[in-house]
Design an enzyme around this catalytic site. Structure first.
Site, PDB file in Angstrom:
ATOM      1  CG  ASP A 173      38.635  37.037  29.652  1.00 59.42           C
ATOM      2  OD1 ASP A 173      39.610  37.375  29.590  1.00 59.42           O
ATOM      3  OD2 ASP A 173      37.844  37.355  30.642  1.00 59.42           O
TER       4      ASP A 173
ATOM      5  CG  HIS B 276      41.718  38.246  32.014  1.00 58.44           C
ATOM      6  ND1 HIS B 276      40.309  38.365  31.815  1.00 58.44           N
ATOM      7  CD2 HIS B 276      41.806  39.314  33.183  1.00 58.44           C
ATOM      8  CE1 HIS B 276      39.710  39.063  32.868  1.00 58.44           C
ATOM      9  NE2 HIS B 276      40.470  39.827  33.585  1.00 58.44           N
TER      10      HIS B 276
ATOM     11  CB  SER C  39      38.378  40.158  36.330  1.00 62.67           C
ATOM     12  OG  SER C  39      38.531  40.866  35.166  1.00 62.67           O
TER      13      SER C  39
END
Length: 537
Positions: free
Chosen positions: A200, A262, A446
């Protein structure tokens, strides 16, 4: 329905395509065009070259021919194999240098059977010609272009301390019951630790993750995207992916965009500390996050992500220290839209799976066909689409024949749907890191994918010997069937309790069988007639 069945259906569709075309022309008012993702964009001029099995066999032959009386040591085998690979590529490299005299090709070996070529061409057409020429050379299995990846998550600013996605009876995953089964009713009960790769944007320090993170790596090869002053290194810290107007191209983005953090959000869903009096709970108390940074502003590189997956699995890569914490499950909440899986990409996925890694991927957020997303469309991955708090598929989630499961993704950006977003660990920094924080304003596939990843970590904590195929079988068999028909939603919604119960039950059955065999064996030995002996009277 299995993927093989879907492939059969797709083949049947091709056969009857002319008939279908006529029907489409006759009934246009009944047909709604399916949204199609934008075509993929190249992230760099790098190309991965994969060699065929013939080349690998040639390497072995070269080792054998050198000395048939001595078995070379492993370092010597590696040296000879690398030498054979260099020789194999020299032929096509020389031919291309003659044919494309104005182009520059910088070739390097990154692993056994895999080279990486950086191509400087005069035009896009010449670049494409070089790729075709490489693919046509003897001994080359194929190439993988370096498409730009993007994170599959949307966000807003709403914040609420709710984890409906774990515990809600309608839209949640029934995590409390899964904990009761796996942890035997006590948070003091320990499970086998499981290393989990979060491939990620990297990670930030957080009180709810401090005890759950082990050594990782920064695989971002582009220093501009890396935003840390260099290329690849051993520091997976997320420097932020904030954007200023037009940073990614003319008008993209139109306004300032804050950092998403994220990777920290994804990690928190999987492994935030449980029962520590701080913030939120993650799904798997036994998960150990291995952060692998492959994303930055404007997204990332597909080759970086694929190499990060190989590293996570324990595959040796040239010039990079081996992963000290090979993983049992990898989460990729990212991908390339507008691209179907190729044989070359599939071969790299299979390399990780054959090393025992269960690969979990997000399907994407365009409301389009997930069959045209990589790595979602590859075989042997668990493709996860997003469901709302109502338990139904969200309007943004990509769907398709490749989807395996639905998991909570939330949809706060939809004004018709009042669902909250997903709550997890984050940071309040708008650009660089600020204070550690929690936020509920996230939604997308996600955040759906790490729900499945966390449950897999629980499953492997109960039974570390599970293969990726067995893991997928348990997840699909225990999925909650949709209340309404959805042919492209996979087996149904994730059930943490159902999956964990199946694994715990199979483990208990195995133990029962072993105990039964021991009892039978003892009984058999104990019932034997005693040896004859002379007795006195």
């Amino acid at each position: 329905m299995t993927r093989a069945t879907y492939r059969t259906l797709r083949t049947s569709f091709i056969v009857f395509a002319p008939i279908s075309a006529c029907l489409f022309m006759l009934l246009p008012h009944l047909i709604a065009a399916e949204p199609q993702p934008e075509p993929p964009t190249l992230a760099s001029n790098r190309v991965m070259v994969l060699y065929t099995d013939a080349i690998k066999h040639a390497k072995q032959a070269a080792i054998t021919d050198i000395d048939t009386s001595i078995s070379p040591s492993e370092p010597k085998k590696t040296e000879l194999a690398n030498r054979a690979q260099l020789a194999a590529r020299a032929t096509w490299n020389e031919r291309l240098a003659t044919r494309f005299a104005s182009a520059t090709l910088h070739v390097s070996t990154i692993a056994h059977g895999i080279d990486e070529v950086e191509i400087s061409a005069r035009s896009t057409a010449e670049f494409d010609e070089i790729i075709t020429a490489i693919e046509n050379q003897s001994g080359v299995f194929g190439t993988i272009l370096d498409y730009q990846t993007k994170a599959f998550m949307e966000s807003n600013d709403e914040y609420q301390h709710l984890q409906w996605h774990f515990h809600d009876p309608v839209g949640g995953i029934d995590l409390q019951k899964a904990w009761d089964i796996a942890l035997k009713g006590s948070f003091r009960h320990t499970l086998t630790p499981v290393n989990v790769a979060v491939i990620d944007s990297g990670i930030l320090p957080h009180v709810d993750l401090s005890s759950q993170v082990v050594e990782g790596i920064d695989f971002v090869s582009n220093p501009i995207i890396g935003r840390d002053g260099n290329g690849r290194d051993l520091d997976p810290t997320d420097p932020g992916d904030y954007l200023t107007p037009s940073f990614c191209g003319q008008g993209v983005p139109a306004t300032d965009t804050p950092s998403s953090w994220h990777g920290t959000v994804v990690s928190g869903i999987i492994a935030a500390s449980i029962n520590n009096g701080e913030g939120v709970s993650g799904i798997a108390p036994n998960a150990r996050i291995v952060p692998i940074r492959v994303m930055g502003p404007c997204g990332g590189s597909m080759l970086d992500a694929l190499e990060g997956l190989l590293w996570a699995a324990g595959e040796p890569l040239a010039g990079i220290p081996n992963n000290p914490n090979p993983v049992g499950v990898a989460n990729l909440s990212l991908g390339v839209s507008g691209l179907a899986c190729t044989a070359e990409i599939q071969s790299l996925i299979d390399t990780a799976v054959n090393r025992g890694v269960t690969v979990v991927v997000a399907t994407g957020n365009e409301g389009a066909n997930a069959d045209q997303v990589v790595p979602t469309s590859c075989d042997h991955v668990i493709a996860v689409a997003a469901a709302s708090a109502s338990g139904k598929v969200t309007d943004y989630s990509n769907l398709g024949s490749v989807v395996d499961l639905l998991a909570p993704g939330g949809s706060p950006q939809n004004p018709i749907d009042s669902d909250e977003g997903i709550l997890s660990t984050s940071n309040n920094g708008q650009q660089a890191a600020g204070q550690e924080d929690y936020i509920i304003g996230y939604a997308g596939t996600s955040v759906a994918a790490p729900h499945v990843t966390g449950v897999i970590a629980l499953m492997l904590g109960l039974n570390p010997t599970l293969t990726p195929a067995q893991v997928e079988k348990h997840l699909i068999a225990s999925a909650i069937k949709p209340t309404e028909r959805c042919d492209k939603c996979g087996a149904g919604r994730l059930s943490a309790s159902g999956a964990v119960k199946r694994v715990a039950g199979s483990s208990d059955l195995g133990l029962l069988i072993i105990l039964s065999l021991v009892i039978i064996l003892r009984s058999t030995l104990g019932s034997r007639s005693p040896s004859p002996r002379i007795s006195s009277y």
